[in-house]
Structures are given as C-alpha cells and as structure tokens.
Design an enzyme around this catalytic site. Structure first.
Site: not given
Ligand SMILES: NC(=O)c1ccc[n+]([C@@H]2O[C@H](COP(=O)([O-])OP(=O)(O)OC[C@H]3O[C@@H](n4cnc5c(N)ncnc54)[C@H](O)[C@@H]3O)[C@@H](O)[C@H]2O)c1
Length: 312
Positions: A36, A67, A90, A122, A145, A177
């Site tokens: 992160d 990374y 989204r 998303n 996903t 999605h």
């Molecule tokens: N596809 C799905 O079915 C689905 C389901 C739920 C949530 N999501 C998506 O997942 C994403 C994350 O949601 P969340 O609730 O965990 O958010 P969150 O804010 O809790 O966590 C996101 C994390 O990403 C980190 N981050 C950002 N850029 C980064 C980078 N370049 N390198 C490393 N870390 C980085 C941030 O510091 C943060 O800790 C959102 O886009 C959300 O909409 C998708």
C-alpha cells in the site's frame, strides 16, 4: 501443494485486506504480501491477518511488501482506489481510479510480471482494460473480477427466492460490473430446470437486487468487502490450482458475443493461465441487445479514461 506460491495484493484497504484474509483460508498460497502507498497501513493489516492464523494453525506468511514483490508473484490483485460514497455509481469513480492506475503502472514498470493480474478497482471493466494496455500484457493475464460479485449476489437472491441450495443454481450476470449489467435469464438453471419452472422468481426483482445490493451495503457501512474478498479468493484458487472453473470475469473481447474494443464480464474457463477460454452463451436477441448496450457504456468510459490519463 508442494511448490511455493506467492500472491501480492496491491491496496491494503477494506477490499485488499478482506481479500488477503479470504485467500489465507482457501490455502492456495504460502506467502501473501500486502502493498500500500500507506506503508504503515499495509504493515498493520498484515500483522492483524497474521494474528488470525494461529487458531486454527495455518502456516502462511502474511507480510507487508513493496512493488518489487510483484515480480515473482504467481498472482497479483489490484485493490487500489476509494470506496463509493452513498449515491455514487462505480463509473463516478473513473477519474480518481484511472489516475491511481496510471501511477501504479509506473510503479510496476521496472518489473517483468510473470503472474496473473486480477484487478478489482472500480469501475472494474474500464480499469482492467486500462491496466492491460498500460502493462503491455495479454488478455488472458490481465482481467478483472468484473461481474463475479454481481453473479454471487444473483445466485444468493435466486437461492433465497426458491429455497434451493446456492450450489444448485447456475446463473451469470454479464456486461459491466455496474448498473448496466444484464442477466441472461435464458441460461439460468436451478436444479437443472429453467427459470420458468420457478414462478416465485420475479425477473425484474433479480435484476434490481443484483444492481442494488452493493449500494445497500455502502449505505449501511461505507464499503463492501466480504463478498468481494471471498469471490477473489475463489478465483485465486481456480487460477493457482488450475481448476478450469467457469466463472464470469471481465476480459477483453475480440469478436466474442459480437463485441470488440471492450472488456466486459462474460463466463470464462479459469485455470493456471488465467482466462483460458471465453464461453459464448447462446443469448436471445433481447439479451444480445442488453449486452450490446452495456458494452457501449463501457466503451464510452474506456475512451474517457484514455482522455483523463493518456497512456505513454
Ligand atoms: N470489483 C468489485 O467487485 C469491487 C467490490 C468492492 C470494492 N471495489 C473497489 O475496490 C477499490 C478499493 O476499495 P476499498 O474500499 O478497499 O478502498 P480503501 O480506500 O479502503 O483502500 C484503497 C487502498 O488503496 C491504496 N492505494 C491507492 N493507490 C495505491 C497505489 N498506487 N499503490 C498501493 N496502494 C494504493 C490506498 O492507500 C488505500 O489503502 C475501489 O475502487 C472500490 O470501488 C470493487
């Protein structure tokens, strides 16, 4: 499993941490690395998850990393981004997410990735398409996903309405999605029988619940995490154990379903090479139109992503 398997999870927020926890309990890797931008957060999440592995005992290393850990990972989940706010779609996340995805492409560019990259961020279809192009990797190796979580919700609703086991339900949500996803009702089987055999199931309600459950969860607690965590872990198991499972994921279409220049959720055979085959369900003309409309929404936003953060 004899060989050492390593999974990197980029983004240790709500989604990334729940994925990591669920991955531990599917026992499909010996090493899970959380990465992160906020290093302290990744360290804390890793420690908390590691604490959960003594009772019962699971000899899995969960740690924070960088990374560079992605270079030899068998599987990389991308869970960066921000949770939706109440009322946001989204697609509303596109601007922030695509800028984060561009930054991530830069962070990963020094490494040659050999593992499968599964994006969750998303808007899922658009970000996966952007990452695949930016990382210069083939479609089988970088996908999202997609409608896997929508499909989990659809199966749940059908099981609740019919009183049947979820295991008896074969059903898919396809397309974006998001709010334009569609359900090929003609392909649903419940205990081997078509939907027409279950008059208690209302099609409009199935679609409404599949679209609406995510926002109901956001309204109640601010993020969705358990459903996507389990879905991602199930997908990881299919990849790392080469299961040839059929699951809907969002992958670039090159003529399948009559679509190209788009990534969208379709049923795929999932194994050690990632997306090994796309299954083309025989859709009715109405269903084909609905899928086309959803693909058009995605295509429009793919073009927007390229304007917001052009790839080098
Ligand atoms: N596809 C799905 O079915 C689905 C389901 C739920 C949530 N999501 C998506 O997942 C994403 C994350 O949601 P969340 O609730 O965990 O958010 P969150 O804010 O809790 O966590 C996101 C994390 O990403 C980190 N981050 C950002 N850029 C980064 C980078 N370049 N390198 C490393 N870390 C980085 C941030 O510091 C943060 O800790 C959102 O886009 C959300 O909409 C998708």
């Amino acid at each position: 499993m004899s060989e050492h398997r390593k999974i990197a999870v980029i983004g240790a927020g709500h989604v990334g941490s729940h994925c990591a926890q669920a991955l531990c309990w599917r026992w499909c890797a010996q090493e899970i690395v959380l990465i992160d931008k906020e290093k302290e957060k990744a360290i804390a999440q890793a420690m908390d998850i590691a604490d959960s592995l003594s009772f019962p005992a699971a000899d899995i290393t969960v740690r924070a990393g960088d990374y560079a850990d992605c270079a030899d990972a068998d599987l990389i989940f991308v869970a960066i981004g921000k949770a939706r706010l109440p009322g946001q779609t989204r697609l509303d996340l596109l601007g922030d997410s695509v800028k984060m995805a561009k930054e991530l492409i830069g962070q990963l560019s020094p490494y040659s990735l050999r593992g499968i990259v599964v994006s969750i961020t998303n808007p899922a279809d658009i970000i996966a398409d952007y990452l695949r192009k930016g990382l210069h990797l083939p479609r089988n190796q970088v996908f999202s996903t997609g409608t896997l979580l929508d499909t989990a919700r659809l199966i749940r609703t059908i099981a609740e309405k019919t009183g049947m086991s979820r295991q008896a339900v074969t059903a898919f949500s396809l397309g974006e999605h998001g709010d334009s996803s569609m359900i090929p009702f003609s392909a649903i089987r419940i205990g081997g029988l078509p939907l027409e055999s279950y008059p208690m199931v209302n099609r409009a309600e199935l679609l409404e619940r599949t679209h609406g459950i995510g926002m109901d969860i956001i309204n109640g607690k601010g993020s969705t995490e358990f459903g996507i965590g389990q879905s991602a872990a199930f997908l990881a198991d299919a990849i790392l154990r080469d299961r040839k499972a059929v699951l809907p994921v969002s992958v670039q279409l090159c003529g399948e379903y009559g679509q190209k220049d788009v990534s969208c959720g379709v049923p795929c055979v999932i194994g050690k090479s990632g997306v090994e085959k796309i299954i083309e369900l025989p859709l009715t003309p109405d269903e084909q139109e609905q899928l086309q409309a959803s693909c058009d929404v995605i295509r429009k936003h793919i073009a927007l992503a390229e304007q917001i953060a052009p790839l080098d």
